[in-house]
Design a protein around this motif. Structure first.
Motif, PDB file in Angstrom:
ATOM      1  N   GLU A   1       0.791  -1.700  -0.119  1.00  0.00           N
ATOM      2  CA  GLU A   1       0.101  -0.117   0.072  1.00  0.00           C
ATOM      3  C   GLU A   1       1.153   1.258   0.070  1.00  0.00           C
ATOM      4  N   ARG A   2       0.753   2.304  -0.925  1.00  0.00           N
ATOM      5  CA  ARG A   2       1.212   3.281  -1.139  1.00  0.00           C
ATOM      6  C   ARG A   2       0.307   4.447  -1.173  1.00  0.00           C
ATOM      7  N   ASP A   3       1.177   5.546  -0.217  1.00  0.00           N
ATOM      8  CA  ASP A   3       0.504   6.901  -0.269  1.00  0.00           C
ATOM      9  C   ASP A   3       1.288   7.849  -0.327  1.00  0.00           C
TER      10      ASP A   3
ATOM     11  N   ARG B   1      -0.736  14.109  -5.021  1.00  0.00           N
ATOM     12  CA  ARG B   1      -0.874  12.831  -3.895  1.00  0.00           C
ATOM     13  C   ARG B   1      -1.455  12.334  -4.856  1.00  0.00           C
TER      14      ARG B   1
ATOM     15  N   THR C   1      -1.873   7.625  -4.238  1.00  0.00           N
ATOM     16  CA  THR C   1      -2.243   6.453  -3.378  1.00  0.00           C
ATOM     17  C   THR C   1      -3.096   5.131  -4.285  1.00  0.00           C
TER      18      THR C   1
END
Length: 629
Positions: free
Chosen positions: A57-59, A140, A142
């Motif tokens: 999981e990338r943010d 940003r 995600t």
């Protein structure tokens, strides 16, 4: 009514909190210095569920300060048949932190992942290049990745480039698989990692890392920034489970799963080798096969099936005549095996700065493949991607480090050769006729070896006019009116680039009454780096070299050499220099030798290095006087 007001209040609070998070005012002042972009928040969470189940999981939010930082706004999401990408969302914020736009998967362009124009790949990449009407703005991103390729438990390296600062970056590993995962922390003066381990949840973070400004002779960015590495002892790659408990176990898997299946010695390959009528020593046989392979193939990137780690079959390279570094290296290895000559498929970090493998930390890594061949007279090293490279020659970006040499018995970690300055040499022999009007006519021969051989191989891809222009530019300190290059040769037997150059130039010598004076070094103008700004980074000379010049000047009729300068020589830790003068009747022979050592030095020594180069440049500019008889 109260419920609605409360909802409005919560909504207003959320917008305010968001604005405070991504507004430019929330960036610490020290992070703006030297920055083109600021990594505001980066969160990566790797959940290792089993040997073949990894969720990532990338943010990430990055603020772009000016057009110099536009590259950091681009969103790249790679994938392949073993991965599934979901929950993609990209948001755009203005300088105040206000949300101004959103993007989803449908807004991305989807390409084959072929940075070198591969003919076919099954790795793909989604790309989005968001833009805003004014700077600064924040992007940003995600998304979630589900993959069975658990070998790619990535490194935590928040600083990826010069010119980007990091406000807050976190990397979390949640390991519920029961598999042992090694970790290795490499801190740098720039920043130290904060580590928090609780049960099967490990978290690493960096805060407030200032941007690194590129400086003259700075090492590669990877040698300057902190990072954390991870390596699972059991893993899966493209459906194939492997063992990385030590280098030998990993090497046996690498050979049996990636190399051996694509190394069949077909009847056609046996026929190729038989037609070469090999004879002589092992080294002679290897050279014959190598030069045959070079003449038959060309380099094309082929990324297939296993993330680019498995070569295409040797039989396919034989048939089609192309391949990438791993394919051409394995084809060469298969040809040698057909000739009864063992060799090692070798993985290496090819880079201007030294990067070596840790003998105590097995990990799938490296960026290039070469071949190591044991022989009677020592190890033979083969660079297989170039049709121009000499036999048993590695470029300077592959020297002074180690390789993972793979065969059926596992992995040997072997050091590559180390250049001495005299093995990376430019030799110049020149005859210069001076004229009474200050012009010069010269006939010169140049010879380059080692790293200087590498730097001159590009000459062979130029047209005649481009070659002439390139050498005029190289000798830009001379007022050239005519230049001709002859006998340009790439001697692949001995690893030398050789050419002759005839040059005519005006205003080389200056009038001083009836006399003339001219600089002792016409062909070389030393590069002196600036020391005006405070040095913040270490520096390196990435390969050692030596320039050996011999120039014989002939005086014009009616003139003589007078007041011949004294010979000079000196030595420092960075290198050495000598300049000598030998009268020979109507000629004056000048010998100049400069040696620069390979090394990485602390920033405190940069002023000393500058002094060394300034001193060599000053002596190079020594003037010789010609007096009228």
């Amino acid at each position: 009514m109260m419920k609605n007001i409360l909802g409005l209040c919560l909504s207003a609070w959320s917008v305010l909190a968001l604005s405070q998070t991504y507004g430019i005012a929330a960036i610490p002042e020290q992070l703006l210095k030297n920055s083109n972009a600021i990594l505001r928040e980066s969160s990566e969470a790797y959940t290792l569920k089993s040997v073949n189940d990894l969720v990532i999981e990338r943010d990430q939010a990055v603020t772009i300060l000016s057009n110099a930082g536009d590259e950091f706004a681009n969103v790249y999401i790679p994938y392949n048949p073993t991965t599934k990408i979901s929950n993609i969302k990209v948001e755009l914020y203005d300088a105040a932190g206000k949300l101004t736009g959103t993007f989803s998967k449908k807004d991305f362009s989807d390409y084959t992942h072929n940075p070198s124009a591969a003919l076919y790949v099954d790795d793909r990449i989604m790309i989005l290049r968001p833009t805003a009407p004014k700077y600064p703005f924040t992007v940003r991103t995600t998304y979630t990745t589900n993959t069975s390729n658990t070998v790619y438990l990535s490194s935590f390296r928040p600083v990826s480039s010069y010119g980007i600062a990091v406000q807050n970056a976190t990397f979390t590993v949640i390991n519920t698989s029961g598999i042992n995962v090694r970790t290795k922390v490499t801190d740098r003066p720039l920043a130290k990692v904060a580590e928090n381990k609780t049960g099967n949840r490990w978290q690493y973070s960096y805060k407030n890392i200032p941007a690194v400004r590129a400086e003259d002779l700075a090492p590669s960015i990877n040698n300057l920034v902190p990072y954390v590495e991870f390596s699972p002892e059991k893993f899966t790659l493209a459906g194939r489970q492997g063992d990385m408990s030590d280098w030998n176990a990993f090497g046996k898997w690498y050979y049996s799963q990636l190399i051996n299946p694509v190394s069949e010695i077909t009847p056609e390959i046996r026929a190729e080798v038989a037609a070469l009528n090999l004879s002589g020593t092992t080294s002679q046989k290897v050279k014959t096969i190598y030069q045959y392979m070079q003449n038959k193939t060309r380099y094309v990137l082929i990324a297939m099936g296993i993330g680019g780690w498995q070569p295409m079959p040797a039989a396919e390279v034989s048939k089609k005549g192309y391949g990438d570094c791993k394919a051409l290296t394995n084809y060469m290895r298969t040809l040698l095996e057909a000739a009864g000559i063992p060799s090692y498929f070798s993985v290496i970090y090819d880079d201007r700065s030294e990067i070596s493998f840790d003998k105590d930390f097995p990990k799938l890594s490296g960026n290039h493949a070469i071949l190591m061949v044991p022989a009677e007279t020592g190890t033979i090293w083969l660079e297989n991607t170039s049709q121009k490279h000499a036999f048993n020659h590695l470029s300077f970006t592959s020297h002074h480090r180690n390789v993972l040499a793979v065969n059926e018995d596992g992995i040997k970690i072997v050091d590559t050769p180390r250049y001495k300055p005299e093995q990376s040499k430019e030799i110049l022999r020149s005859e210069v006729q001076l004229t009474e009007n200050g012009s010069m006519v010269s006939r010169s021969t140049f010879e380059f070896t080692g790293g200087q051989y590498d730097n001159n191989l590009g000459l062979f891809s130029l047209s005649s006019s481009e070659l002439e222009q390139a050498l005029k530019s190289r000798h830009h300190n001379i007022n050239t009116v005519k230049l001709a290059v002859q006998n340009l040769k790439n001697d692949r037997e001995s690893g030398k680039v050789i050419y002759d150059m005839n040059l005519e130039a005006n205003r080389f010598a200056k009038k001083l009454g009836e006399d003339l004076f001219f600089p002792v070094m016409p062909y070389y103008q030393d590069v002196v780096y600036s020391a005006n700004e405070e040095r913040t980074l270490p520096f390196e000379t990435s390969f050692p070299y030596q320039d050996d010049y011999e120039i014989r000047y002939k005086a014009p009729a009616g003139y003589k050499f007078s007041d011949i300068p004294e010979s000079k020589s000196f030595s420092t830790e960075f290198g050495s220099y000598s300049l000598t003068f030998t009268p020979e009747g109507e000629h004056l022979k000048v010998n100049r030798v400069i040696t620069v050592n390979k090394g990485q030095y602390p920033k405190e020594k940069f002023a000393d290095y500058i002094a060394f180069r300034k001193k060599t440049a000053s002596i190079d500019n020594t003037k010789i006087l010609l007096s009228k008889l």
